[in-house]
Design an enzyme around this catalytic site. Structure first.
Site, PDB file in Angstrom:
ATOM      1  CE  LYS A 312      -3.874   2.188   2.329  1.00  0.00           C
ATOM      2  NZ  LYS A 312      -3.300   3.541   2.246  1.00  0.00           N
ATOM      3  CD  GLU A 379      -1.740   6.037  -3.709  1.00  0.00           C
ATOM      4  OE1 GLU A 379      -1.852   6.589  -2.604  1.00  0.00           O
ATOM      5  OE2 GLU A 379      -2.682   5.453  -4.270  1.00  0.00           O
ATOM      6  CG  PHE A 420      -2.659   0.130  -8.369  1.00  0.00           C
ATOM      7  CD1 PHE A 420      -4.013   0.253  -8.609  1.00  0.00           C
ATOM      8  CD2 PHE A 420      -2.050   1.059  -7.538  1.00  0.00           C
ATOM      9  CE1 PHE A 420      -4.752   1.260  -8.038  1.00  0.00           C
ATOM     10  CE2 PHE A 420      -2.777   2.076  -6.959  1.00  0.00           C
ATOM     11  CZ  PHE A 420      -4.141   2.178  -7.211  1.00  0.00           C
ATOM     12  CE  LYS A 502      -7.720   1.623   2.079  1.00  0.00           C
ATOM     13  NZ  LYS A 502      -8.009   2.935   2.694  1.00  0.00           N
TER      14      LYS A 502
END
Length: 985
Positions: A312, A379, A420, A502
């Site tokens: 993450k 991201e 991703f 997550k």
């Protein structure tokens, strides 16, 4: 008739080519003043109506009066009437009106660049007001403490302008400007940036509008409408698919022009991502389960039970759009948008040769041959080439601006786009394809550019055991966490699903996930914090169920008071975003539409000032644990809350709700019982009461306490009973009365325990039938007191799902051997129930039965100190208690034989302020590992690796901080967020 001359910088001819089937209005748009006369003002008037249950309505018919609508129904009726009138008198193109009704959703009009102070300055010049006069001073200095509070329109800048304009209007009657004419002038205003260009536009509005029209115009410019209805309500009434289309396009124009006929539904192919249209991305679900349970929830295919494990990233979610465009140098046009639909193309670049682009100039060779257009999801992170490592999220924009100025620096911090997912390729949407197929398309389409644009890597997992090593690696590298993904899942737009989960490491002394709470009140400080707000009251917003019953969507329950963890810049930042919006709390007229405190008229934890949720900010708060409290409306609060950071990416609508918090709390309690490594969490279905020992039957949740409204009527639904005798204690009831009580609460009555399966036998004295059942010893016999306790507890829990309380030894007339041990676990050693509120009489007997303990051992003393600290807020302000409950381990440099002087000073300071010091790193109680500020990166990396071994042992992880955390916390007189003081390696 009004004509659409310019929308979003496009001519009408260009719009005709782009939207050939867009609706055309047959008549002129309505007058601008109709917006507030028939829509805004009625909606605001509806906000002020007392809310109540929809059931209390008058009946229609020959003997019934006019129907009384609930506030929610009236809200919809007001909007429906306006929309129907528009369709009838104007046409099917409602876009001109929606641009003014929900201006914050209009992405086609550029930002005006006008804030309150600038507008005040322009109005002073236009109306030729002496800036030193009372009105001039109030307009120019409306944020100053004391100025805004003196006004009837305190906290409402547009209302303040109305007061000033009303004293010197050019028009007193409403003007004749139409909605389209106002839009045209606002387009001109949005295209200007200099004062001498803005003044003529505002002067024209001033000449043609009365004070009330100007007040609403200013609200539109500021995008602060406050009309008592959200865009969701407008969308639902306009078209059943409007909200869905807006979610995938973020385009108000598309919603209005493609969905103008409510009878024509959106085709499946149309509800897909589109090039250069910002969509709402898929989000990862928070889960608090053991790793095996998380994998189970992903519902992996039996034929392919593998899953993917990704790191993450600590950055900003960004979508990249690229398409062929010969008008752009290099032939490719780029677009960048954030999760919140903010356009960042200006920052990262619109083409290969954009001199202001911090990223696109490096992407000339990033795409495979044959890629004409593409949409990527990823991201944007900050990368430090010198350390060859990512930096915290807060440095991203600074790095991008630096890259704009010096694009070819080999050492400067830079933005790096980690991809991703891929959603679109060469005119084909890929969202319905599996993640595995999308990854193949991504890898075939992208040629990575080192430390500029890279495909995010993943590890393949086959079992729960594969997650732990990756989580250890995350801890060792001080990363955010992990994301688990189902490779056979489609891309779910605007959804948070178990396909993505997550996983975050859980650190010592913290309650799992951060709590993002909206600020609803403020308290003035004293001493060094005097003269300003030093602590804040945070609330949890109500849920959809309460909104459907008539509550304002903005209503919040008081939840916690936070004054720790703030630095001077933090206070200044909050002040910047909320100045002028605070209102004095009036105990006689509390703002119950927005805020509900505990204590009824007593108004527990009443703030000095309050703020509307839609004008407020969201704080990210960390806390030690959840604890019951009658001082807050929720019935719960958190121990030792600390400010973590300001969440400018969130507003009141995305802040934590009551149900979301209760789900989070329930998950935390459930996982506390498991002896496995724990992770951060968020959402589940049902919140449970905090308990001392594991329960087998769900108990009572004090956090959702409701007032007495009588038996719920469903507590025994689906259950079978055989009542054998009457009741003597605690209430005298005949056998017939007990049976009626059971049936009134949903249970079924039988006259033998063998007539139906799982029948409960109820008795309190020995009779022939009771003795017969007892002799067989196959069924336990329950006292009637259990019935009374269940009903009473559900009266207290009114509004929650009906749950039975667990059997206690006191409830049992006779217990079969197989149940004795289980039932005994439902109370503590003094027979105090873990799941039920005991009566004062029971408590008195319980206290009498407890043995005296003349000398308390140290753990009990420590527990007492903690309880005092929880109950007395002044203890938290004492510096001698600053590091209470913290266990610190100080690490000397490998080259030193003893702690350095700075470390020794920090250790002494921490111990003086209540900390304990552990000598060995292996100590399980350590909450913080402290190192010197000039520690070498290699030492930091080695230390993180050592700490990460705690993952395998199923233990929480201590924070790794520099001594600056101790020093700065001491200066701030408050524990600061540890993430700010994490060493770099």
């Amino acid at each position: 008739m009004d004509r659409l001359n310019n929308v979003g910088g496009e001519t009408e001819r260009e719009l005709d080519e782009k939207y050939p089937n867009r609706p055309r209005n047959k008549h002129s748009t309505l007058p601008f003043h109709d917006l507030f006369l028939t829509l805004f003002n009625p909606l605001n008037g509806n906000k002020k109506r007392p809310t109540g249950p929809a059931a209390a309505r008058k009946k229609l018919g020959p003997h019934g009066g006019q129907q009384t609508l609930s506030p929610q129904e009236l809200r919809r009726d007001i909007i429906q009437r306006f929309i129907s009138r528009w369709r009838k008198e104007v046409g099917n193109d409602i876009y001109p009106a929606f641009r003014l009704i929900i201006p914050e959703k209009d992405r086609d009009r550029a930002m005006y660049g006008l804030k309150e102070k600038t507008i005040g300055k322009l109005l002073v010049k236009i109306m030729k007001i002496d800036k030193n006069s009372e009105d001039g001073f109030n307009l120019l200095n409306w944020k100053l403490p004391g100025q805004s509070m003196a006004s009837r329109m305190a906290g409402d800048f547009a209302g303040r302008c109305y007061e000033v304009i009303s004293k010197r209007p050019i028009r007193t009657d409403v003007g004749n400007m139409t909605i389209q004419e106002v839009n045209d002038k606002l387009d001109v205003l949005a295209a200007t940036s200099k004062e001498d260009e803005q003044i003529p536009v505002l002067e024209e509005f001033y000449r043609n509008m009365n004070p009330e029209e100007l007040m609403w115009l200013i609200r539109i410019i500021l995008r602060q409408m406050k009309v008592g209805a959200t865009e969701r309500t407008f969308f639902e009434i306009w078209h059943p698919d409007a909200e869905s289309l807006f979610s995938i396009s973020s385009s108000l124009r598309r919603v209005c022009w493609e969905l103008y006929d409510p009878n024509v539904r959106l085709e499946a192919d149309e509800a897909r991502v589109t090039l250069m249209q910002c969509f709402q991305p898929q989000l990862a679900q928070f889960q608090m389960h053991s790793f095996p349970k998380m994998i189970e929830r992903m519902r992996l295919s039996p034929d392919d039970p593998t899953f993917w494990i990704e790191e993450k990233l600590d950055g900003e979610r960004i979508q990249l759009h690229m398409m062929s465009d010969d008008s752009i140098p290099g032939g490719k046009r780029f677009g960048f948008w954030s999760r919140k639909a903010k356009d960042y193309t200006y920052l990262y670049g619109n083409g290969f040769y954009d001199e202001n682009g911090a990223l696109t100039r490096h992407l000339k060779d990033a795409f495979a041959d044959g890629v004409d257009n593409i949409i990527l999801d990823g991201e944007m992170i900050t990368w430090d080439p010198e350390q060859d490592a990512p930096l915290p999220f807060g440095t991203l924009k600074t790095a991008a601006l630096s890259e704009q100025r010096n694009p070819f620096s080999a050492t400067g911090q830079r933005p790096l786009f980690r991809i991703f997912d891929i959603l679109y390729l060469n005119d084909k949407a890929l969202t319905r394809y599996t993640l595995r197929d999308r990854r193949r398309a991504l890898e075939a389409s992208i040629k990575p550019v080192h430390r500029r644009l890279e495909v995010h890597t993943y590890e393949i997992g086959n079992s729960a055991a594969d997650i732990e090593p990756q989580l250890r690696k995350v801890v060792a590298e001080a990363s955010e966490g992990l994301v688990l993904k189902n490779p056979n899942s489609p891309y779910r737009l605007n959804d948070r699903h178990d396909d993505w989960m997550k996983v975050k490491p859980e650190y010592m002394t913290e309650f799992g996930e951060s709590l993002d709470c909206v600020v609803i009140g403020g308290y003035y400080g004293s001493g060094k914090r005097g003269g300003g707000l030093a602590s804040f009251l945070c609330g949890l917003r109500v849920d959809e169920a309460q909104v459907r019953q008539g509550a304002s969507p903005m209503k919040c329950y008081s939840f916690l008071k936070v004054g720790g963890g703030f630095t001077a810049p933090d206070y200044a930042n909050i002040r910047h975003h909320t100045d002028g919006k605070w209102k004095d709390w009036n105990p006689k007229k509390p703002p119950t539409e927005f805020i509900e405190l505990a204590g009824g008229d007593a108004q527990y934890e009443r703030p000095d000032v309050w703020i509307r949720p839609d004008e407020s900010v969201v704080l990210c708060v960390k806390a030690a644990s959840v604890t019951p409290s009658d001082q807050f409306r929720l019935g719960l609060t958190v121990r030792f809350p600390r400010f973590k950071r300001l969440r400018m990416d969130k507003d009141w609508k995305s802040a934590l709700s009551i149900q979301e918090f209760m789900d989070l709390k329930a998950n935390a309690e459930r996982e506390q019982k498991e002896k496995e490594f724990k992770i951060d969490n968020s959402r589940r279905k049902r919140a449970k009461r905090a308990v001392k020992k594991p329960l087998t039957i769900a108990g009572y949740d004090e956090s959702k306490r409701a007032g007495f409204t009588g038996p719920s009527g469903h507590v025994f639904e689906g259950m079978n009973f055989f009542v054998i005798t009457d009741s003597v204690e605690p209430e005298k009831k005949s056998k017939l009365e007990l049976e009626q009580l059971i049936k009134a609460n949903g249970g079924k009555i039988y006259q033998t325990h063998t007539a139906a399966p799982n029948t409960l036998c109820i008795a309190e004295r020995r009779t022939v039938k009771v003795a017969s059942v007892q002799k067989v010893a196959k069924e336990s016999i329950i006292r009637p007191s259990w019935l009374f306790d269940c009903i009473k507890q559900n009266e207290v829990d009114k509004g929650l799902p009906d749950l039975l309380i667990p059997f206690e030894p006191r409830h049992m007339y006779f217990t079969v051997k197989s149940q004795e041990e289980e039932i005994a676990r439902h109370v503590d050693e003094y027979s105090d129930s873990y799941a039920r509120d005991i009566t004062p009489n029971e408590l008195s007997k319980l206290l009498v039965s407890m043995p005296l303990i003349p000398n308390l051992p140290p753990p009990h003393i420590s527990k007492t100190e903690t309880q005092i600290q929880e109950r007395e807020s002044t203890f938290q302000e004492l510096r001698g208690w600053l590091f209470k409950n913290q266990v610190l381990h100080f690490v000397k440099r490998r080259s030193d034989s003893m702690l350095s002087l700075p470390l020794r000073l920090a250790s002494n300071l921490a111990r003086f302020a209540g900390a304990s010091v552990a000598n060995e790193l292996e100590d399980k109680s350590i909450t913080h590992v402290v190192i010197d500020t000039d520690s070498q990166p290699a030492d930091v990396s080695a230390l993180r690796s050592a700490i990460s071994k705690r993952v395998a042992a199923g233990r929480r992880i201590p924070h790794l901080v520099t001594i600056a955390w101790i020093q700065d916390s001491w200066k701030a007189e408050s524990l600061l967020d540890e993430e700010r003081f994490a060493p770099t390696a």
